[in-house]
Design an enzyme around this catalytic site. Sequence first.
Site, PDB file in Angstrom:
ATOM      1  N   ARG B  15      22.771  28.455 -30.379  1.00 20.68           N
ATOM      2  CA  ARG B  15      22.804  29.799 -29.782  1.00 20.68           C
ATOM      3  C   ARG B  15      23.535  29.755 -28.428  1.00 20.68           C
ATOM      4  NH1 ARG B  15      21.812  32.499 -25.234  1.00 20.68           N
ATOM      5  NH2 ARG B  15      19.939  31.224 -24.904  1.00 20.68           N
ATOM      6  N   ASP B  16      22.945  29.108 -27.438  1.00 19.39           N
ATOM      7  CA  ASP B  16      23.520  29.120 -26.090  1.00 19.39           C
ATOM      8  C   ASP B  16      24.859  28.386 -26.063  1.00 19.39           C
ATOM      9  OD1 ASP B  16      23.581  29.823 -23.439  1.00 19.39           O
ATOM     10  OD2 ASP B  16      22.155  28.322 -22.753  1.00 19.39           O
ATOM     11  N   HIS B 209      15.104  25.217 -18.357  1.00 17.47           N
ATOM     12  CA  HIS B 209      16.423  25.387 -18.984  1.00 17.47           C
ATOM     13  C   HIS B 209      17.467  25.213 -17.888  1.00 17.47           C
ATOM     14  CE1 HIS B 209      19.225  27.569 -21.883  1.00 17.47           C
ATOM     15  NE2 HIS B 209      19.890  27.687 -20.733  1.00 17.47           N
ATOM     16  N   HIS B 211      21.461  24.034 -16.589  1.00 20.28           N
ATOM     17  CA  HIS B 211      22.876  23.757 -16.854  1.00 20.28           C
ATOM     18  C   HIS B 211      23.332  22.667 -15.881  1.00 20.28           C
ATOM     19  CE1 HIS B 211      24.184  27.203 -19.578  1.00 20.28           C
ATOM     20  NE2 HIS B 211      22.858  27.280 -19.504  1.00 20.28           N
ATOM     21  N   CYS B 242      30.003  28.039 -18.797  1.00 19.36           N
ATOM     22  CA  CYS B 242      29.662  29.243 -18.062  1.00 19.36           C
ATOM     23  C   CYS B 242      30.962  30.010 -17.906  1.00 19.36           C
ATOM     24  CB  CYS B 242      29.074  28.880 -16.703  1.00 19.36           C
ATOM     25  SG  CYS B 242      28.919  30.285 -15.581  1.00 19.36           S
ATOM     26  N   ASN B 251      25.058  23.437 -20.746  1.00 22.74           N
ATOM     27  CA  ASN B 251      23.665  22.997 -20.766  1.00 22.74           C
ATOM     28  C   ASN B 251      23.604  21.487 -20.559  1.00 22.74           C
ATOM     29  OD1 ASN B 251      21.779  25.347 -22.003  1.00 22.74           O
ATOM     30  ND2 ASN B 251      23.836  25.488 -22.857  1.00 22.74           N
TER      31      ASN B 251
END
Lengths: 308, 308
Positions: B15-16, B209, B211, B242, B251
């Site tokens: 997903r991310d 979470h 990055h 990003c 991530n």
Amino acid sequence: MDNTAPVILREVGLRDGLQILPRVMPTAQKLQWLRAAHAAGLREVEVGSFVPPRLMPQLADTAEMVAAARDLPGMVASVLVPNLKGALRAIECGAASMLLPLSASHAHSLANLKRTPDEALAELARIRDARDAAGSACRIEIGLSTAFGCTIQGAVPEDEVLRLVQGALDAGAEAVGLADTVGYADPLQVTRLFTAARAIAGERLHCGHFHDTRGLGLANVFAAWQTGIRRFDACVGGIGGCPHAPGASGNVALEDCAYLFASMGVPTGVDFDALIALRGQLAGWLDGEALHGTIARAGLPKTLKAAS
Amino acid sequence: MDNTAPVILREVGLRDGLQILPRVMPTAQKLQWLRAAHAAGLREVEVGSFVPPRLMPQLADTAEMVAAARDLPGMVASVLVPNLKGALRAIECGAASMLLPLSASHAHSLANLKRTPDEALAELARIRDARDAAGSACRIEIGLSTAFGCTIQGAVPEDEVLRLVQGALDAGAEAVGLADTVGYADPLQVTRLFTAARAIAGERLHCGHFHDTRGLGLANVFAAWQTGIRRFDACVGGIGGCPHAPGASGNVALEDCAYLFASMGVPTGVDFDALIALRGQLAGWLDGEALHGTIARAGLPKTLKAAS
């Protein structure tokens, strides 16, 4: 623990970074590097090593580097000395600090220094005597390498590391640092070992030296900082590598390390723009060598730019 | 604090990681990824998002991914849901967990979610009511994004983050995670904010979470872990990026995060060889995209290999 006390970053690229590269960097470039590091706010630099030039031609101009560093206001130049002979040269040329390597791993000590750790301690005592006899103020540091593990021996007993910390102090070291030479350290181990070493050495435990081989470099710096360490070795561009891990990154990138502290509000005296510019020059000089680190690419966050 | 308790790593790359890539990964490859993650020991995966396919064609097969995850023994599949409509789809297809984004930055909330944080909390309450009315056991999670700063707004007040943690719990969230969406967090801030949020949410504060945009990803994971967090989001290969920092890593790399914990003796259930093999497959599927992370290149240290 004072979380706002300044942290000193020592640029060790001119020694630890260059010594494993096959190329010989011209002295003129090294001098530019040294002066740019000073202009970027760094006040401690390891400028070379007094080893025989036939073994390490990359560092043959160490005396010249020390002399240049002495001309820079407030700059503390340290040099690596493998033995008494190297120490005498460091004293002679007026280095502010000499760093004697001591391997916590017996196997690494024999392979790299051709002596046991206890033989290295005996050499340290002779160096201390020679330094005192010469009336020199050159500080004697011990860099305790492979303190967190060794690619040859594997695990290194923590008791042995602590015995050597005590032994180094007894033999005349005024400062001791723990080094993760091969990128084996983890943050819990760092917390444990720095805390125990601090109980023995107090403020004489003065430096953390981490490699970022496995991505834990800055986590380990943070863990050591939490125990009270306020001085770290690093290299602009994260050069250094490890002969046993081709392609792996080397020392923690100085600019990323400076960013870690800046992000926490801890002063390091570093000018980021000047540091990033130096990194750009270094990339040119080392054309073809991989540089590491992220902050040069990602830039400072908006929050930090607003604060500075 | 129990330093030997297992840590759960949730693979969020499906997903991310994928949502910001211009390419659409074929469902067959996603299914291979999902099954390989399971085979490598991972038991939590964020498999997609119920957003309109015209907005995010990369995630149009989310229902199929949930169904496939339900066939894997012990696998907990979570899906991102932007609103009630998405939540109803998550409930309908039997997802184990749905994650509602909530931006701590008002500017980011308006720009990305088209609503204020308090409007998002009102939607959360409606989702909770709908979930309960449907007799569904789907867990409702809040992912509190930009909790450590925002590229649009800059600093995000910690009081506002904590107010939203309380608000999310009051509105029916069973789990809350704090997310450093843009790579602004530092380890001291992580320590402070996770400690304060834990005082409010207890064990319902369940996820970190991070990055790795500026190299502090694993230092931040370590800092959050020190406060008691035992679940982290990560992506194999550190994908994600990003949009505001081109070329910057995304991530934290799951394999590096797993190594951090393995190095400290903390179990994650991960099989490194299987994980590194999956990373290799991913590199092929995403041909041209930069993967991040160091452990795949450097390998496990001798000390850890001996222990495993």
